[in-house]
Structure formats: C-alpha cells, structure tokens
Design a protein around this motif. Structure first.
Motif, PDB file in Angstrom:
ATOM      1  N   CYS A  37      18.330  10.769  28.417  1.00 52.62           N
ATOM      2  CA  CYS A  37      18.391  12.179  28.501  1.00 52.62           C
ATOM      3  C   CYS A  37      17.733  12.791  27.157  1.00 52.62           C
ATOM      4  O   CYS A  37      17.892  12.378  26.338  1.00 52.62           O
ATOM      5  CB  CYS A  37      19.704  12.617  28.766  1.00 52.62           C
ATOM      6  SG  CYS A  37      20.598  12.135  30.257  1.00 52.62           S
ATOM      7  N   THR A  38      17.338  14.012  27.443  1.00 55.37           N
ATOM      8  CA  THR A  38      16.707  14.879  26.442  1.00 55.37           C
ATOM      9  C   THR A  38      17.465  16.141  26.480  1.00 55.37           C
ATOM     10  O   THR A  38      18.296  16.545  27.073  1.00 55.37           O
ATOM     11  CB  THR A  38      15.249  15.118  27.043  1.00 55.37           C
ATOM     12  OG1 THR A  38      15.355  16.054  27.978  1.00 55.37           O
ATOM     13  CG2 THR A  38      14.294  13.994  26.977  1.00 55.37           C
ATOM     14  N   GLY A  39      17.333  16.509  25.040  1.00 49.08           N
ATOM     15  CA  GLY A  39      18.100  17.853  24.664  1.00 49.08           C
ATOM     16  C   GLY A  39      17.759  17.992  23.339  1.00 49.08           C
ATOM     17  O   GLY A  39      17.352  17.224  22.384  1.00 49.08           O
ATOM     18  N   ARG A 158      25.326  20.032  38.938  1.00 49.45           N
ATOM     19  CA  ARG A 158      26.040  18.814  38.493  1.00 49.45           C
ATOM     20  C   ARG A 158      26.138  17.839  39.901  1.00 49.45           C
ATOM     21  O   ARG A 158      26.760  16.914  39.805  1.00 49.45           O
ATOM     22  CB  ARG A 158      27.029  19.077  37.591  1.00 49.45           C
ATOM     23  CG  ARG A 158      26.785  19.361  36.280  1.00 49.45           C
ATOM     24  CD  ARG A 158      27.997  20.089  35.557  1.00 49.45           C
ATOM     25  NE  ARG A 158      27.618  20.396  34.338  1.00 49.45           N
ATOM     26  CZ  ARG A 158      27.004  21.374  33.987  1.00 49.45           C
ATOM     27  NH1 ARG A 158      26.511  22.382  34.710  1.00 49.45           N
ATOM     28  NH2 ARG A 158      26.693  21.647  32.577  1.00 49.45           N
ATOM     29  N   SER A 180      26.525  16.619  30.609  1.00 56.79           N
ATOM     30  CA  SER A 180      25.274  16.766  30.743  1.00 56.79           C
ATOM     31  C   SER A 180      24.871  16.611  32.082  1.00 56.79           C
ATOM     32  O   SER A 180      25.016  15.495  32.765  1.00 56.79           O
ATOM     33  CB  SER A 180      24.605  15.828  29.665  1.00 56.79           C
ATOM     34  OG  SER A 180      23.291  15.824  29.988  1.00 56.79           O
ATOM     35  N   CYS A 182      21.864  16.093  32.798  1.00 58.31           N
ATOM     36  CA  CYS A 182      20.858  15.056  32.677  1.00 58.31           C
ATOM     37  C   CYS A 182      21.822  13.752  32.928  1.00 58.31           C
ATOM     38  O   CYS A 182      21.065  12.802  33.580  1.00 58.31           O
ATOM     39  CB  CYS A 182      19.992  15.144  31.393  1.00 58.31           C
ATOM     40  SG  CYS A 182      19.252  13.795  31.194  1.00 58.31           S
ATOM     41  N   MET A 183      22.675  13.541  32.325  1.00 59.29           N
ATOM     42  CA  MET A 183      23.529  12.167  32.492  1.00 59.29           C
ATOM     43  C   MET A 183      23.627  11.780  33.853  1.00 59.29           C
ATOM     44  O   MET A 183      23.665  10.965  34.487  1.00 59.29           O
ATOM     45  CB  MET A 183      24.550  12.385  31.429  1.00 59.29           C
ATOM     46  CG  MET A 183      24.232  12.192  30.114  1.00 59.29           C
ATOM     47  SD  MET A 183      25.904  12.053  28.807  1.00 59.29           S
ATOM     48  CE  MET A 183      25.070  11.586  27.351  1.00 59.29           C
ATOM     49  N   ASP A 250      23.390  19.719  27.689  1.00 61.54           N
ATOM     50  CA  ASP A 250      22.280  18.551  27.358  1.00 61.54           C
ATOM     51  C   ASP A 250      22.161  18.477  26.176  1.00 61.54           C
ATOM     52  O   ASP A 250      21.915  17.513  25.393  1.00 61.54           O
ATOM     53  CB  ASP A 250      21.102  18.830  28.184  1.00 61.54           C
ATOM     54  CG  ASP A 250      21.118  18.539  29.752  1.00 61.54           C
ATOM     55  OD1 ASP A 250      22.016  17.663  30.068  1.00 61.54           O
ATOM     56  OD2 ASP A 250      20.067  18.868  30.454  1.00 61.54           O
ATOM     57  N   ASP A 251      22.016  19.638  25.457  1.00 62.40           N
ATOM     58  CA  ASP A 251      22.167  19.827  24.066  1.00 62.40           C
ATOM     59  C   ASP A 251      23.024  19.261  23.320  1.00 62.40           C
ATOM     60  O   ASP A 251      23.044  18.487  22.216  1.00 62.40           O
ATOM     61  CB  ASP A 251      21.637  21.340  23.595  1.00 62.40           C
ATOM     62  CG  ASP A 251      20.398  21.762  24.055  1.00 62.40           C
ATOM     63  OD1 ASP A 251      19.561  21.186  24.212  1.00 62.40           O
ATOM     64  OD2 ASP A 251      20.418  23.199  24.075  1.00 62.40           O
ATOM     65  N   ALA A 254      22.957  15.579  23.675  1.00 58.80           N
ATOM     66  CA  ALA A 254      21.853  14.871  22.452  1.00 58.80           C
ATOM     67  C   ALA A 254      22.410  14.984  21.131  1.00 58.80           C
ATOM     68  O   ALA A 254      22.061  14.070  20.494  1.00 58.80           O
ATOM     69  CB  ALA A 254      20.794  15.797  22.661  1.00 58.80           C
TER      70      ALA A 254
END
Length: 357
Positions: A37-39, A158, A180, A182-183, A250-251, A254
């Motif tokens: 995942c990105t953040g 989510r 997150s 993303c997760m 997400d941040d 990360a």
C-alpha cells in the motif's frame, strides 16, 4: 474512558497494526504476493525540533529499537520477534530466519492462536450481539445526521455498506475507521482478510508445517475486554474521534510500516504523541491522559499477563533441551512496562538479535 479527538484517535487506532493481532485464519505464503500500500511517511516531514524530541524520548526508553531479541534464564531460551500484523513482502527475510528456529522449538507463542481464532469465529457466528446491537437504537438514530452521513461514506470507502454499519457496535466501527482503505482493498483483491499474510500468520503457518505447537498468550476474547466498560456516550465518542481523520489512515499505516522496518519501534508511539499535541485540539494534559489510558489498556496490562505463560512455556521446553519462539505486536517490546523489561526484572538476560527486514 473518553477517546481523544480528531487525528489522535486515528493514530491510536492505527497503532492496532502493531498492538492487536486481528484474529483470522492463518494462510501460508500470502505475504509474498501481497501488494504494497502507498501513503505518506509522516515522520519524514517532521521538523528538526520534532525529530530531536522523538530522539530524546527514544533514548530514554528501554529497548526502544529493534524487533528481534533473545531472552535467556538458565537453560530456558525465548526467541522473541515483534510483529506487524498485516502483509508486506518485506516480512520474507524474517520468516526465513525464524523458520528453522520454529522447527526446532518446543512451542510458538502468539497473541491469538488458531484455536482462539476458531473459537472467536464460532462466538461471532453464535452470538452476533458481540459485534452488532440488534435491539438498541441504530447509529443513524444516535448520531447527528451530518456525522452519520460522514460515517456512512467512510465505511463505504472500506467496503462496508451503511445499512450494515447502522447496527454495528461503535468500538468496532471506530476500529475499522482506523484501518487503511488500501489494506482493505488489497485484502479484497487477494480474496482474504486484511491480516491474512501478516507476520504472525506466516509464522503460525511455519509452525503448522513443522508440527510445532502453537500456544496463545491471552484469551480469545481479549479484544472485547479491552473496550469493555464504555458508556453509550463514550462509545459514540470513539466514532466522533476517529471520523475526522479517517481519510488519513493510509498515511498513518505507511508511517507505522516504514518505522517498523527501520526498527524504530518506540518512535512510532512518540510520533503519535507529537501528532496529538499538534492536531488533536486537546490540551497537553489531556493528550497525556489519553496516551496513558491507551498504553495501559492496549499494552501494559497485557504485557504483564504474558510473562507467566512465556516463562512456563520456556521452562517446559528447556527440560527437553529446546527453546520457544514468541511473536507478538512490536509495540509490546519497548518501555519500562514492555515485555523485555518485565522479563529482565524477572531474572532473564535480554540480547538484541536482529531487525524486521
């Protein structure tokens, strides 16, 4: 118990990635293929003054860095790894390093073992009231319209429809808000749960392959006890607190992940303190109260409860000339009331072995 507002609550919930093992079925090998995942790494944007403050706090904290340690007392040996409960390809070196140790171990000790996961799954199936309030007022009835609308949108992001959220218990809703998106999306793409393929589950899978016994450090229903005793208004405060910063999950994930693989474990907690002071809207005294409460519920009380089963398992294994391996959330390692210091006070010698990746 009142939960801190805005970003502080989101950060505390994000810490569950290191503190609370999410009970799911162990799935071997899934971590290798898990997308990353990105953040934003929020620690990278800190000022020099904030970095210096974190450095001072870390320097004053026992066992503040590192994820692999060995505890010895007489013939008893505990190989300890602090884990991150969610997938990342960078778990592979740690799994490879621990696999032979798990094969030769008398037992692998984890927060929640496969039997506990199965028992929790049965309990949820047999008693939906653990997660759902079927008789009381719904969340749309308990929250102002604008808060319910924002909550519905955040949970939709989510993958949970608002109609399902309306009856969920607030503590669970608030915890999901800290995950997150993303997760969650990555888990959906894998066709599994978010924690499947996390380091804990990969190590459990290695134990199953080796025929090594897996023991639980705490009861299967610990997650419910952590949030027990909240008043109805305090329950809603959890949602109100997490909602404004849910988009930052997400941040936070990360930031936690990058610090974990650097071995900067206590820096994660101290970053949460700085973030709360800057962004929560609470007074410094209120921030400290919330952090102390979270530390006691999520970490200290559980750490103390784990010393006896760790010692008993290691002592039993030593009689057969074996060691044990213990794997649990990395934030349980540091501090005066961390597992390592508690073992040290109980006569164990602690040495650092290596890092997460």
């Amino acid at each position: 118990m009142r939960v801190a507002t805005t970003r502080m609550a989101a950060w505390l919930l994000a810490l569950a990635l290191l503190l609370l093992a999410t009970p799911q079925a162990a799935m071997a090998g899934q971590g290798d293929a898990a997308p990353v995942c990105t953040g934003r790494d929020l620690m990278a944007a800190l000022s020099e003054a904030d970095r210096a403050q974190i450095t001072r706090a870390v320097a004053a904290t026992p066992y503040a860095t590192g994820t692999r340690f060995r505890a010895t007392r007489g013939d008893a040996v505990i190989e300890i790894v602090g884990t991150y409960h969610f997938p990342d390809p960078r778990h592979a070196p740690m799994v490879a390093a621990l696999r032979p140790l798990i094969t030769d171990a008398g037992a692998l000790l984890v927060e929640v073992g496969p039997e506990g996961e199965e028992r929790l799954a049965r309990a949820l199936a047999e008693d939906p009231s653990l997660m759902v309030d079927a008789s009381g007022p719904t969340l749309p009835e308990r929250l102002p319209p604008e808060q319910w609308q924002a909550l519905g949108q955040a949970m939709e992001a989510r993958g949970i429809p608002a109609i399902m959220v309306s009856r969920m218990r607030p503590w669970y809703v608030a915890t999901v808000l800290g995950l997150s998106p993303c997760m969650i999306d990555a888990a959906r793409a894998r066709g599994s749960d978010p924690a499947s393929g996390g380091l804990d589950h990969q190590l459990i899978a290695a134990a199953a392959e080796a025929g090594t016994e897996v023991l639980a450090l705490e009861p299967w229903d610990t997650v419910f006890a952590i949030f027990a005793g909240l008043t109805p208004e305090e329950e809603l405060d959890m949602i109100r607190a997490a909602l404004p910063a849910a988009q930052l999950a997400d941040d936070y994930a990360a930031t936690t992940l990058e610090a974990y693989f650097r071995g900067d474990i206590w820096a994660i907690w101290e970053f949460g303190r700085l973030d709360a002071l800057a962004s929560s809207g609470l007074s410094p005294a209120a921030v400290e109260r919330q952090l102390q409460l979270a530390e006691e519920r999520l970490m200290t009380a559980r750490n103390r409860n784990w010393i006896a089963p760790l010692t008993e398992a290691a002592t039993d294994a030593a009689q057969a000339g074996r060691h044990v391996v213990a794997a649990f959330g990395a934030l349980h390692l540091p501090g005066e009331t961390g597992v390592l210091r508690l073992l040290e006070r109980d006569g164990w010698t602690i040495e650092r072995v290596g890092d997460a990746g």
